[in-house]
Design an enzyme around this catalytic site. Structure first.
Site, PDB file in Angstrom:
ATOM      1  N   LYS A  13       0.815  -1.218   0.000  1.00 27.25           N
ATOM      2  CA  LYS A  13       0.000   0.000   0.000  1.00 27.25           C
ATOM      3  C   LYS A  13       0.850   1.269   0.000  1.00 27.25           C
ATOM      4  CE  LYS A  13      -2.238   0.784   3.833  1.00 27.25           C
ATOM      5  NZ  LYS A  13      -1.574   1.966   4.428  1.00 27.25           N
ATOM      6  N   ARG A  88      -9.038   4.173  10.715  1.00 24.26           N
ATOM      7  CA  ARG A  88      -8.662   2.836  11.178  1.00 24.26           C
ATOM      8  C   ARG A  88      -9.832   2.081  11.797  1.00 24.26           C
ATOM      9  NH1 ARG A  88      -3.446   1.422  11.093  1.00 24.26           N
ATOM     10  NH2 ARG A  88      -1.853   3.023  10.789  1.00 24.26           N
ATOM     11  N   ARG A 127      11.752 -10.799   3.747  1.00 26.62           N
ATOM     12  CA  ARG A 127      12.319  -9.442   3.731  1.00 26.62           C
ATOM     13  C   ARG A 127      13.441  -9.316   4.751  1.00 26.62           C
ATOM     14  NH1 ARG A 127       8.238  -4.453   4.508  1.00 26.62           N
ATOM     15  NH2 ARG A 127       8.151  -5.258   6.649  1.00 26.62           N
ATOM     16  N   ARG A 153      13.884  -8.393  10.831  1.00 31.99           N
ATOM     17  CA  ARG A 153      13.235  -7.716  11.942  1.00 31.99           C
ATOM     18  C   ARG A 153      12.266  -8.670  12.635  1.00 31.99           C
ATOM     19  NH1 ARG A 153      10.836  -2.187   9.521  1.00 31.99           N
ATOM     20  NH2 ARG A 153       9.034  -3.297  10.360  1.00 31.99           N
ATOM     21  N   ARG A 164      -0.154 -10.024  13.060  1.00 33.36           N
ATOM     22  CA  ARG A 164      -0.430  -8.706  12.491  1.00 33.36           C
ATOM     23  C   ARG A 164      -1.593  -8.775  11.505  1.00 33.36           C
ATOM     24  NH1 ARG A 164       4.996  -6.835   9.875  1.00 33.36           N
ATOM     25  NH2 ARG A 164       3.793  -4.964   9.343  1.00 33.36           N
TER      26      ARG A 164
END
Length: 210
Positions: A13, A88, A127, A153, A164
């Protein structure tokens, strides 16, 4: 063009926001940027937000709503805007609708970038982030930008990504339903390369009255 972008973590996004804002010649307005600007300037809203953050709490909707309302009074939104990270929840969506109704400038569309959870997990878990310049890359042993060492990470680990995505679905599914009922929701696939996704988004939005 007055536009909201929605998309799960890893759907791309943020990247698409940059391309679409440039194409439509409208400002890309992210809640993160609004927060940072208010905190840096020490505005009354920034001071209120800081008080929540100092207590380790989420900034209240009322403060976030006022920050967005103020941002939408700036001259650069005269011909439209792209909102990223707001609303949100449905309460924020209702506030935004009221703000825009008062200005007689309703939304043109809410664009959702859709991608299967399995693909998001695969994409994000591959990633790596550079320890030196902090640039993210996929499937590399060294940073392609500066040659620095890379690491994974904590929030890019598969089990964290899965959580998430759960949170995103819990928070965002009601917003998607809200805008679908408003007749504003457009969904495009976030699978494929960046250029093709951008082209699909522009094509979908070109059918929206401006």
């Amino acid at each position: 063009m007055r536009l909201i972008l929605l998309g799960a973590p890893g759907a791309g996004k943020g990247t698409q926001a940059v391309h679409l804002a440039k194409y439509f010649k409208i400002p890309h307005i992210s809640t993160g940027d609004i927060f940072r600007a208010n905190l840096k300037a020490g505005t009354p809203l920034g001071v209120q937000a800081q008080s929540f953050m100092d207590r380790g709490e989420l900034v209240a909707d009322s403060v976030t709503n006022e920050m967005v309302k103020d941002r939408l009074t700036h001259d650069d939104v005269a011909h439209g805007f792209l909102l990223d990270g707001f609303p949100r929840n449905v309460a924020q969506a209702e506030v935004l609708r009221a703000i825009l109704a008062e200005k007689k400038t309703p939304l043109h569309a809410v664009l959702e970038f859709s991608l299967a959870n399995e693909e998001i997990v695969a994409r994000l878990s591959s990633r790596r982030t550079c320890k030196d310049c902090f640039q993210p890359s996929v499937g590399v042993d060294k940073c392609p930008s500066c040659g620095g060492d890379v690491y994974q990470r904590e929030d890019d680990k598969a089990e964290v990504i899965a959580r998430r995505l759960e949170v995103y679905q819990e928070q965002t599914a009601p917003i998607i339903s809200f805008y679908r009922n408003e007749g504003l929701l457009i969904s495009v696939s976030a699978a494929g390369n960046v250029e093709d996704i951008t082209a699909s988004a522009i094509s979908a939005l070109s059918r929206v009255a401006q």
